[in-house]
Design a protein around this motif. Sequence first.
Motif, mmCIF file in Angstrom:
data_model
loop_
_atom_site.group_PDB
_atom_site.id
_atom_site.type_symbol
_atom_site.label_atom_id
_atom_site.label_comp_id
_atom_site.label_asym_id
_atom_site.label_seq_id
_atom_site.Cartn_x
_atom_site.Cartn_y
_atom_site.Cartn_z
ATOM 1 N N SER A 148 0.851 -1.194 0.000
ATOM 2 C CA SER A 148 0.000 0.000 0.000
ATOM 3 C C SER A 148 0.880 1.235 0.000
ATOM 4 O O SER A 148 2.007 1.218 0.500
ATOM 5 N N ASN A 149 0.360 2.309 -0.558
ATOM 6 C CA ASN A 149 1.093 3.576 -0.544
ATOM 7 C C ASN A 149 0.828 4.380 0.729
ATOM 8 O O ASN A 149 1.504 5.368 0.993
ATOM 9 N N GLU A 150 -0.153 3.971 1.501
ATOM 10 C CA GLU A 150 -0.488 4.708 2.718
ATOM 11 C C GLU A 150 0.418 4.282 3.870
ATOM 12 O O GLU A 150 1.122 3.277 3.803
ATOM 13 N N ASP A 151 0.397 5.077 4.960
ATOM 14 C CA ASP A 151 1.104 4.707 6.181
ATOM 15 C C ASP A 151 0.419 3.496 6.806
ATOM 16 O O ASP A 151 -0.791 3.513 7.060
ATOM 17 N N LEU A 152 1.203 2.454 7.053
ATOM 18 C CA LEU A 152 0.667 1.250 7.683
ATOM 19 C C LEU A 152 1.530 0.886 8.879
ATOM 20 O O LEU A 152 2.763 0.938 8.818
ATOM 21 N N LEU A 153 0.882 0.514 9.957
ATOM 22 C CA LEU A 153 1.578 -0.011 11.123
ATOM 23 C C LEU A 153 1.144 -1.461 11.283
ATOM 24 O O LEU A 153 -0.027 -1.749 11.507
ATOM 25 N N THR A 167 5.438 0.773 7.537
ATOM 26 C CA THR A 167 5.716 0.879 6.103
ATOM 27 C C THR A 167 5.047 2.136 5.552
ATOM 28 O O THR A 167 3.994 2.569 6.030
ATOM 29 N N LYS A 168 5.680 2.719 4.541
ATOM 30 C CA LYS A 168 5.134 3.882 3.862
ATOM 31 C C LYS A 168 5.565 3.837 2.408
ATOM 32 O O LYS A 168 6.743 3.623 2.116
ATOM 33 N N GLU A 169 4.601 4.024 1.524
ATOM 34 C CA GLU A 169 4.868 3.989 0.084
ATOM 35 C C GLU A 169 5.635 2.728 -0.291
ATOM 36 O O GLU A 169 6.631 2.753 -1.011
ATOM 37 N N ILE A 172 10.046 0.139 3.922
ATOM 38 C CA ILE A 172 10.157 -0.032 5.366
ATOM 39 C C ILE A 172 10.685 1.241 6.011
ATOM 40 O O ILE A 172 11.716 1.769 5.602
ATOM 41 N N LYS A 173 9.974 1.701 7.034
ATOM 42 C CA LYS A 173 10.463 2.826 7.815
ATOM 43 C C LYS A 173 11.048 2.359 9.149
ATOM 44 O O LYS A 173 11.982 2.974 9.680
ATOM 45 N N LEU A 174 10.481 1.290 9.702
ATOM 46 C CA LEU A 174 10.913 0.843 11.024
ATOM 47 C C LEU A 174 10.534 -0.610 11.245
ATOM 48 O O LEU A 174 9.443 -1.041 10.861
ATOM 49 N N TYR A 175 11.448 -1.360 11.873
ATOM 50 C CA TYR A 175 11.108 -2.670 12.439
ATOM 51 C C TYR A 175 11.590 -2.671 13.879
ATOM 52 O O TYR A 175 12.709 -2.228 14.173
ATOM 53 N N ASN A 176 10.744 -3.184 14.790
ATOM 54 C CA ASN A 176 11.153 -3.254 16.185
ATOM 55 C C ASN A 176 10.444 -4.421 16.870
ATOM 56 O O ASN A 176 9.533 -5.047 16.303
ATOM 57 N N TYR A 177 10.876 -4.683 18.080
ATOM 58 C CA TYR A 177 10.356 -5.798 18.885
ATOM 59 C C TYR A 177 10.180 -5.298 20.317
ATOM 60 O O TYR A 177 11.074 -4.646 20.855
ATOM 61 N N PHE A 178 9.020 -5.587 20.914
ATOM 62 C CA PHE A 178 8.775 -5.196 22.295
ATOM 63 C C PHE A 178 8.191 -6.371 23.070
ATOM 64 O O PHE A 178 7.467 -7.196 22.506
ATOM 65 N N GLU A 179 8.489 -6.425 24.345
ATOM 66 C CA GLU A 179 7.842 -7.375 25.243
ATOM 67 C C GLU A 179 6.859 -6.611 26.127
ATOM 68 O O GLU A 179 7.136 -5.487 26.551
ATOM 69 N N PHE A 180 5.697 -7.215 26.394
ATOM 70 C CA PHE A 180 4.678 -6.537 27.189
ATOM 71 C C PHE A 180 3.990 -7.533 28.115
ATOM 72 O O PHE A 180 4.028 -8.754 27.876
ATOM 73 N N THR A 181 3.371 -7.015 29.175
ATOM 74 C CA THR A 181 2.689 -7.877 30.134
ATOM 75 C C THR A 181 1.212 -7.523 30.295
ATOM 76 O O THR A 181 0.495 -8.234 30.986
ATOM 77 N N SER A 182 0.764 -6.439 29.673
ATOM 78 C CA SER A 182 -0.627 -6.006 29.840
ATOM 79 C C SER A 182 -1.100 -5.281 28.585
ATOM 80 O O SER A 182 -0.284 -4.820 27.776
ATOM 81 N N PRO A 183 -2.420 -5.138 28.407
ATOM 82 C CA PRO A 183 -2.936 -4.352 27.282
ATOM 83 C C PRO A 183 -2.427 -2.915 27.301
ATOM 84 O O PRO A 183 -2.232 -2.305 26.251
ATOM 85 N N GLU A 184 -2.209 -2.374 28.509
ATOM 86 C CA GLU A 184 -1.715 -1.004 28.618
ATOM 87 C C GLU A 184 -0.294 -0.892 28.063
ATOM 88 O O GLU A 184 0.051 0.101 27.407
ATOM 89 N N ASP A 185 0.532 -1.909 28.331
ATOM 90 C CA ASP A 185 1.877 -1.936 27.732
ATOM 91 C C ASP A 185 1.771 -1.985 26.208
ATOM 92 O O ASP A 185 2.503 -1.306 25.490
ATOM 93 N N PHE A 186 0.868 -2.839 25.747
ATOM 94 C CA PHE A 186 0.675 -3.053 24.312
ATOM 95 C C PHE A 186 0.349 -1.743 23.600
ATOM 96 O O PHE A 186 0.991 -1.379 22.611
ATOM 97 N N ILE A 187 -0.637 -1.005 24.120
ATOM 98 C CA ILE A 187 -1.019 0.238 23.452
ATOM 99 C C ILE A 187 0.044 1.314 23.650
ATOM 100 O O ILE A 187 0.241 2.175 22.783
ATOM 101 N N TYR A 188 0.763 1.258 24.756
ATOM 102 C CA TYR A 188 1.841 2.229 24.973
ATOM 103 C C TYR A 188 2.880 2.125 23.862
ATOM 104 O O TYR A 188 3.298 3.143 23.297
ATOM 105 N N THR A 193 5.427 4.240 19.122
ATOM 106 C CA THR A 193 5.893 4.106 17.741
ATOM 107 C C THR A 193 5.276 5.187 16.863
ATOM 108 O O THR A 193 5.961 5.786 16.016
ATOM 109 N N CYS A 194 3.993 5.439 17.044
ATOM 110 C CA CYS A 194 3.326 6.502 16.275
ATOM 111 C C CYS A 194 3.994 7.848 16.519
ATOM 112 O O CYS A 194 4.229 8.624 15.581
#
Length: 244
Positions: A148-153, A167-169, A172-188, A193-194
């Motif tokens: 896609s040409n749009e911004d995608l996360l 990804t954009k146009e 690749i703009k960024l690749y990363n890896y995170f560990e989380f323990t809760s939904p709040e971590d996930f959205i954080y 990233t945004c």
Amino acid sequence: MSIQVNLNGLSFCILNRTSNTVEYLNSIWFGEKQTPFETLNKLKEELASNTVFSDDFDTVKVIHYNELSTLVPKPLYDATNNAEYLKFNSKILKTDFIASDEIKLKDIISIYVPYVNINNYIFETFGEFTYTHASTLFIDTVFKSELSNEDLLHINVDSGSMQVLVTKEKDIKLYNYFEFTSPEDFIYYILFTCEQELLNPDSLHLKLSGIINKDDALYKIAYKYIRNVSFMDNHNDFLIKNSF
């Protein structure tokens, strides 16, 4: 047969290419992060306890899923500098063996630390096999199906961890890896990233994959903060055996 190795768990998939049928599919989660040595013991236990693994396999593939990876554009890549590339993103030891995959669709090299003890055991048990990093498969899958040409996360969810790809146009703009323990971590981590990539949650399109569905707390909190949320299209044409 494919085996994904994560210090949080193991996943197994056996595909019969003649009938194009997934004959066996299973995941085992440990509850808490293990050491590579403990993970190997759990792998040995699983392979020894299930007769499905005694079959002869045409191919065996191991997927290493961890945070010890980074991406380098192929034109800038020099194999003699693998440790130099990786140490900027990850804590590595001088004794670590470093491997690399080529992501041919994007002319990028993925550099990573595989679990050597796992590789050695798989070779002793099954003979010749191939191995790769989970980031390579994730990026390949995205660019084969989600152009896609749009911004995608893109977020690929595993047990207690997430892969993040911006990804954009069609690049690749960024690749990363995170560990989380809760939904709040996930959205954080999503909103972080945004912020870092100057992505607007109101116009961004978030694509989810992995261990997540619409009834999941992770999906609900993502939908609360991101206007456009959907799941990655599944383009696999495999039949799923109905015994599981």
